[in-house]
Design an enzyme around this catalytic site. Structure first.
Site, PDB file in Angstrom:
ATOM      1  N   PRO A  87      66.315  19.068 113.912  1.00 42.44           N
ATOM      2  CA  PRO A  87      65.541  18.159 113.274  1.00 42.44           C
ATOM      3  C   PRO A  87      64.729  19.019 112.302  1.00 42.44           C
ATOM      4  O   PRO A  87      64.165  18.318 111.215  1.00 42.44           O
ATOM      5  CB  PRO A  87      64.826  17.587 114.266  1.00 42.44           C
ATOM      6  CG  PRO A  87      65.313  17.967 115.567  1.00 42.44           C
ATOM      7  CD  PRO A  87      66.170  19.143 115.376  1.00 42.44           C
ATOM      8  N   GLU A 114      65.159  19.872 123.936  1.00 42.53           N
ATOM      9  CA  GLU A 114      63.895  19.772 122.974  1.00 42.53           C
ATOM     10  C   GLU A 114      64.035  20.800 121.954  1.00 42.53           C
ATOM     11  O   GLU A 114      63.521  20.856 120.809  1.00 42.53           O
ATOM     12  CB  GLU A 114      62.615  20.203 123.870  1.00 42.53           C
ATOM     13  CG  GLU A 114      62.061  19.282 124.395  1.00 42.53           C
ATOM     14  CD  GLU A 114      61.706  17.849 123.575  1.00 42.53           C
ATOM     15  OE1 GLU A 114      60.737  18.100 122.456  1.00 42.53           O
ATOM     16  OE2 GLU A 114      62.495  16.871 123.632  1.00 42.53           O
ATOM     17  N   ARG A 152      86.071  15.260 103.464  1.00 37.67           N
ATOM     18  CA  ARG A 152      86.902  14.407 102.512  1.00 37.67           C
ATOM     19  C   ARG A 152      86.566  15.085 101.179  1.00 37.67           C
ATOM     20  O   ARG A 152      87.349  14.631 100.202  1.00 37.67           O
ATOM     21  CB  ARG A 152      86.073  13.031 102.423  1.00 37.67           C
ATOM     22  CG  ARG A 152      84.595  12.946 101.931  1.00 37.67           C
ATOM     23  CD  ARG A 152      84.029  11.511 102.165  1.00 37.67           C
ATOM     24  NE  ARG A 152      84.340  10.694 101.537  1.00 37.67           N
ATOM     25  CZ  ARG A 152      84.164  10.756 100.080  1.00 37.67           C
ATOM     26  NH1 ARG A 152      83.172  11.665  99.486  1.00 37.67           N
ATOM     27  NH2 ARG A 152      84.594   9.711  99.252  1.00 37.67           N
ATOM     28  N   ASP A 167      82.104   8.946  93.620  1.00 38.46           N
ATOM     29  CA  ASP A 167      81.098   8.447  94.644  1.00 38.46           C
ATOM     30  C   ASP A 167      79.533   8.356  94.158  1.00 38.46           C
ATOM     31  O   ASP A 167      79.407   9.056  93.025  1.00 38.46           O
ATOM     32  CB  ASP A 167      81.085   9.693  95.742  1.00 38.46           C
ATOM     33  CG  ASP A 167      82.349   9.565  96.679  1.00 38.46           C
ATOM     34  OD1 ASP A 167      82.938   8.746  96.398  1.00 38.46           O
ATOM     35  OD2 ASP A 167      82.373  10.799  97.129  1.00 38.46           O
TER      36      ASP A 167
HETATM   37  C1  9D3 Z   1      59.259  16.126 119.923  1.00 39.19           C
HETATM   38  C2  9D3 Z   1      59.911  16.983 118.876  1.00 39.19           C
HETATM   39  N1  9D3 Z   1      61.124  16.639 118.657  1.00 39.19           N
HETATM   40  C3  9D3 Z   1      61.362  17.123 117.349  1.00 39.19           C
HETATM   41  C4  9D3 Z   1      61.451  16.043 116.138  1.00 39.19           C
HETATM   42  C5  9D3 Z   1      62.165  17.283 119.653  1.00 39.19           C
HETATM   43  C6  9D3 Z   1      63.671  16.872 119.446  1.00 39.19           C
HETATM   44  C7  9D3 Z   1      63.953  15.820 119.252  1.00 39.19           C
HETATM   45  C8  9D3 Z   1      65.480  15.449 119.072  1.00 39.19           C
HETATM   46  C9  9D3 Z   1      64.357  18.169 119.392  1.00 39.19           C
HETATM   47  C10 9D3 Z   1      65.587  18.086 119.052  1.00 39.19           C
HETATM   48  C11 9D3 Z   1      66.233  16.627 119.111  1.00 39.19           C
HETATM   49  C12 9D3 Z   1      67.817  16.432 118.929  1.00 39.19           C
HETATM   50  N2  9D3 Z   1      68.269  16.207 117.332  1.00 39.19           N
HETATM   51  C13 9D3 Z   1      68.905  16.971 117.068  1.00 39.19           C
HETATM   52  O1  9D3 Z   1      69.501  17.997 117.562  1.00 39.19           O
HETATM   53  C14 9D3 Z   1      69.261  16.859 115.559  1.00 39.19           C
HETATM   54  C15 9D3 Z   1      68.844  15.909 114.607  1.00 39.19           C
HETATM   55  C16 9D3 Z   1      67.819  14.979 114.719  1.00 39.19           C
HETATM   56  O2  9D3 Z   1      67.387  14.524 115.609  1.00 39.19           O
HETATM   57  N3  9D3 Z   1      67.746  14.077 113.408  1.00 39.19           N
HETATM   58  C17 9D3 Z   1      68.329  14.418 112.326  1.00 39.19           C
HETATM   59  N4  9D3 Z   1      69.260  15.462 112.147  1.00 39.19           N
HETATM   60  C18 9D3 Z   1      69.507  16.097 113.133  1.00 39.19           C
HETATM   61  S1  9D3 Z   1      70.469  17.394 113.341  1.00 39.19           S
HETATM   62  C19 9D3 Z   1      69.974  17.860 114.947  1.00 39.19           C
END
Ligand code: 9D3
Length: 230
Positions: A87, A114, A152, A167
């Site tokens: 994230p 996490e 793709r 696209d």
């Molecule tokens: C409480 C803090 N969180 C961060 C926003 C913890 C957290 C939440 C969800 C840590 C990892 C995750 C899992 N998400 C992913 O691994 C992830 C992800 C996403 O949640 N949203 C958009 N792109 C991606 S790429 C990997």
């Protein structure tokens, strides 16, 4: 060559096995591989996560199983770029998809829990990607989205060679509306111009409506574009 490091390799089987991705695999355009991170964990329970130093809720992925899984992947693809799905990563977009489509070897590391121990990230990860500002339960769906977008773009993957160029995001506009038979559906006709056979008129109509649809649906895209006076 694409290799995915994940605690849930089974999630990827239906992805490799359907549609355009399957055709790309069968045609030798991509060579997919998954490695189960748990297979590189030690002990009777093969634990891959542990509690965060400093306290707090949630668990953190241990560095050793990730490093072991990555070493196996790099053994198969020594020149690979390693991307972590997270994230915190830079937002994936079509421009990055085009750049990844030119790479020969890609390794995707899918986090769960996490997050991932920072020492693994610092030592082994070349880039971090997110697919948007929303919270998933792990990196697997993000990895699939990116692999789908990249595959793709590989020459020969799409049947019609120019359907990748046309696209939305390559052109920076939302696409024109699409219609097919029947010519009247529930009292709604297809726009006359599309039935006229006048290809110059059709091209102009599509351009015009693409611009209007962009204003209405994605004004943010239009703000970033240079337009002719017309
Ligand atoms: C409480 C803090 N969180 C961060 C926003 C913890 C957290 C939440 C969800 C840590 C990892 C995750 C899992 N998400 C992913 O691994 C992830 C992800 C996403 O949640 N949203 C958009 N792109 C991606 S790429 C990997």
């Amino acid at each position: 060559k694409v290799c995915v490091l994940t605690l849930f390799p089974e999630l990827f089987q239906p992805f490799w096995d359907h549609g355009i991705i399957r055709r790309a695999v069968q045609g030798g355009k991509i060579h997919p591989d998954t490695i189960n991170i748990r297979a590189h964990a030690e002990g009777r329970h093969r634990v891959t996560d542990d509690r965060p130093y400093g306290g707090g809720c949630g668990m953190v992925m241990k560095p050793e199983p990730l490093a072991g899984a990555l070493a196996e992947a790099k053994g198969r693809m020594p020149a690979a770029t390693t991307l972590l799905l997270s994230p915190q990563g830079r937002r994936f977009d079509q421009k990055l998809a085009e750049s990844l489509a030119k790479a020969g070897e890609l390794i995707f590391v899918c986090g769960r829990y996490e997050g991932v121990d920072e020492r693994f990230v610092d030592r082994f990860v070349d880039g971090e990607s997110s697919i948007g500002d929303f919270v998933l339960t792990g990196g697997e769906l993000a990895a699939m989205a990116i692999i789908d977008a990249v595959t793709r773009l590989i020459p020969g993957v799409l049947g019609n060679e120019d359907s990748a160029d046309n696209d939305t995001f390559s052109d920076g506009l939302v696409e024109h509306a699409h219609y097919t038979r029947p010519p009247r559906y529930d009292d709604e006709p297809v726009p006359d111009v599309l039935l006229s056979g006048n290809h110059a008129e059709i091209a102009r109509w599509r351009r015009e409506t693409a611009l209007m649809r962009t204003v209405l649906k994605r004004p943010d895209l239009l703000a970033r574009r240079d337009l002719s006076p017309e």
